[in-house]
Write a protein that holds these residues in place. Structure first.
Motif, PDB file in Angstrom:
ATOM      1  N   ILE A   1       0.881  -1.492   0.026  1.00 33.21           N
ATOM      2  CA  ILE A   1      -0.059  -0.162  -0.010  1.00 33.21           C
ATOM      3  C   ILE A   1       1.325   1.430  -0.221  1.00 33.21           C
ATOM      4  O   ILE A   1       0.902   2.503  -0.807  1.00 33.21           O
ATOM      5  N   LEU A   2       2.065   1.536   0.305  1.00 29.50           N
ATOM      6  CA  LEU A   2       2.948   2.170   0.765  1.00 29.50           C
ATOM      7  C   LEU A   2       3.875   2.555  -0.556  1.00 29.50           C
ATOM      8  O   LEU A   2       3.786   3.878  -0.904  1.00 29.50           O
ATOM      9  N   MET A   3       3.945   1.453  -1.102  1.00 29.97           N
ATOM     10  CA  MET A   3       4.478   1.364  -2.640  1.00 29.97           C
ATOM     11  C   MET A   3       3.608   1.746  -3.583  1.00 29.97           C
ATOM     12  O   MET A   3       4.283   3.144  -4.145  1.00 29.97           O
ATOM     13  N   ILE A   4       2.275   1.338  -3.310  1.00 35.34           N
ATOM     14  CA  ILE A   4       1.476   2.550  -4.174  1.00 35.34           C
ATOM     15  C   ILE A   4       1.371   4.026  -4.151  1.00 35.34           C
ATOM     16  O   ILE A   4       0.712   4.738  -5.194  1.00 35.34           O
ATOM     17  N   SER A   5       1.396   3.904  -3.218  1.00 37.85           N
ATOM     18  CA  SER A   5       0.524   5.003  -2.117  1.00 37.85           C
ATOM     19  C   SER A   5       1.814   6.868  -2.713  1.00 37.85           C
ATOM     20  O   SER A   5       1.352   7.800  -3.206  1.00 37.85           O
ATOM     21  N   ARG A   6       3.043   6.008  -3.052  1.00 32.97           N
ATOM     22  CA  ARG A   6       4.468   6.320  -3.257  1.00 32.97           C
ATOM     23  C   ARG A   6       4.190   7.098  -4.559  1.00 32.97           C
ATOM     24  O   ARG A   6       4.471   8.109  -5.220  1.00 32.97           O
TER      25      ARG A   6
END
Length: 457
Positions: free
Chosen positions: A56-61
């Motif tokens: 989720i953090l990777m996509i958000s970044r």
């Protein structure tokens, strides 16, 4: 956490260990997949939640970066369009393969068994004729789809779909024929008084086997009473999400690394080491996602859809300490087929020579992996044969029964090295064909030839 919760967790762990310990090759019983049981333990489920949070953090970044720099989403699907295409040809080839496998194989085997009424030399001659027909059919199933891939220049993913189905159907065909041949031979070895009426497999049993998540044919499998549609939707939904994540990792982490091969004129030792290490972390994520997506989600989804009760598609390969048990546990479905129809048959032919049989199984697996890459990429560079065939055999005999934590660390260290070196050499080979005047392909190096390689399909 309460004492009762701890006791439940310990009981769940104990039950999983018993399930793994009593598994036998070729045995089908009603059981869940290993991760299905492990996710009932809160501590293990937390690890999955940590992975989900990380993605989720990777996509958000990526999303926030696009909004800051471009003021919009800059998600590109150019790589998808380059690697997936001509799906109508894929559908036609797959349909013809499946129809041929379903009807030609079944009724051909039925005709051979039903008309097997000769004796003596005539019976052997009759069986040899049908054996040749069988070999010719398998050869045609290998050649014709591959020829269509080359003829229409299908993209790599479209080619991979056809080749994966081709190899799957080849193994299923051999299992079905082999099991029915075994029934015939058992009947032939009985005396006249002991012989029972032979009952050939029904078409609906064979048709179910063609789509069941197993490569070992049985007339009957353990079945669940109902289809739990929520599990079906959950498994296939997770599979689609994983496809998106794998594509995202490839486009945002691997592809920028691969562009170095086409922007740098010289491939130095420093370039090689730095590139391989840069490929490791994204490669490990791709392997973990691919394993979970296919062996857990895809196979469990089909198993639930077909009410197939035996869900043991893999074992705890992450805890293993030897190469032999690693390959045996990573892909239980293919391992069982190789063990039953290759390893055991070769042991009988070689008077019980286990090392020879094991080496042949490893080499056969490497050859089929290499065949998959040859037809998909359109050129032959024996990377997988060298890596799995040579190093796989060496690892198998170097650490046959290794035990202890240090060997588990060695094995887990070897996995990211493997998933980085293999794509490195394949992209290096592609770049050598892209810059024939600056770099040499594998075949140029082998034959000390400065001219561009002609070893393309």
């Amino acid at each position: 956490m309460s004492i009762n919760d701890n006791l439940k967790n310990h009981e769940s762990i104990h039950s999983v260990k018993v399930l793994i310990k009593h598994r036998r090759t070729g045995e089908f019983i009603a059981r869940k997949s290993l991760l299905t049981d492990l996710f009932q333990i809160s501590h293990i489920n937390c690890v999955r939640n940590a992975f989900i949070a990380g993605f989720i953090l990777m996509i958000s970044r990526q999303t926030i970066t696009d909004l800051i720099h471009y003021g919009r989403f800059n998600w590109t699907f150019e790589l998808l369009f380059q690697t997936v295409g001509k799906l109508h040809i894929v559908a036609i080839v797959w349909s013809l393969m499946t129809l041929s496998t379903a009807f030609t194989v079944f009724y051909g085997t039925y005709m051979w068994i039903n008309n097997r009424k000769f004796v003596g030399v005539y019976l052997k001659f009759y069986d040899i004729i049908w054996l040749l027909i069988y070999v010719c059919y398998l050869t045609g199933l290998m050649v014709i789809p591959s020829w269509q891939i080359i003829k229409y220049q299908l993209p790599i993913v479209s080619s991979a779909i056809i080749l994966a189905e081709q190899l799957r159907q080849l193994m299923k065909i051999h299992s079905f024929v082999r099991e029915n041949v075994g029934k015939i031979l058992q009947q032939s070895n009985k005396s006249i008084d002991q012989k029972l009426s032979f009952e050939f497999s029904h078409f609906n049993q064979y048709l179910y086997f063609l789509f069941a998540p197993t490569l070992l044919y049985r007339d009957n499998y353990p079945r669940t009473s109902i289809i739990q549609w929520n599990i079906v939707m959950k498994m296939f939904g997770q599979f689609i999400i994983i496809l998106f994540l794998v594509y995202n990792i490839i486009t945002n982490f691997w592809m920028p690394i691969f562009t170095r091969f086409f922007t740098n004129d010289d491939i130095t030792f420093e370039f090689m080491i730095s590139t391989i290490f840069d490929l490791m972390l994204p490669g490990v994520l791709i392997v973990i996602l691919s394993f979970y997506g296919f062996f857990h989600c895809w196979l469990n989804g089909f198993a639930e859809l077909l009410r197939f009760a035996d869900r043991m598609f893999y074992e705890d390969w992450w805890n293993l300490t030897s190469a032999a048990t690693f390959w045996r546990s990573w892909n239980v479905v293919v391992h069982d087929w190789l063990y039953v129809y290759v390893y055991q048959d070769l042991r009988k032919l070689s008077n019980g020579n286990r090392n020879l049989s094991t080496s042949c199984v490893v080499l056969l697996s490497a050859i089929f992996h290499e065949y998959f890459m040859i037809v998909s990429l359109g050129f032959f560079s024996p990377i997988l044969i060298a890596w799995f065939g040579l190093f796989g055999v060496l690892f198998r005999f170097a650490f046959p029964r290794a035990k202890g934590t240090r060997w588990n660390i060695v094995l887990l260290t070897f996995v990211p090295i493997c998933v980085a070196i293999i794509p490195y050499f394949y992209v290096l080979e592609v770049s050598a064909r892209y810059f024939p005047s600056k770099r040499k392909t594998f075949w140029n190096i082998m034959f000390n030839n400065d001219k561009p390689s002609n070893y393309e399909l």
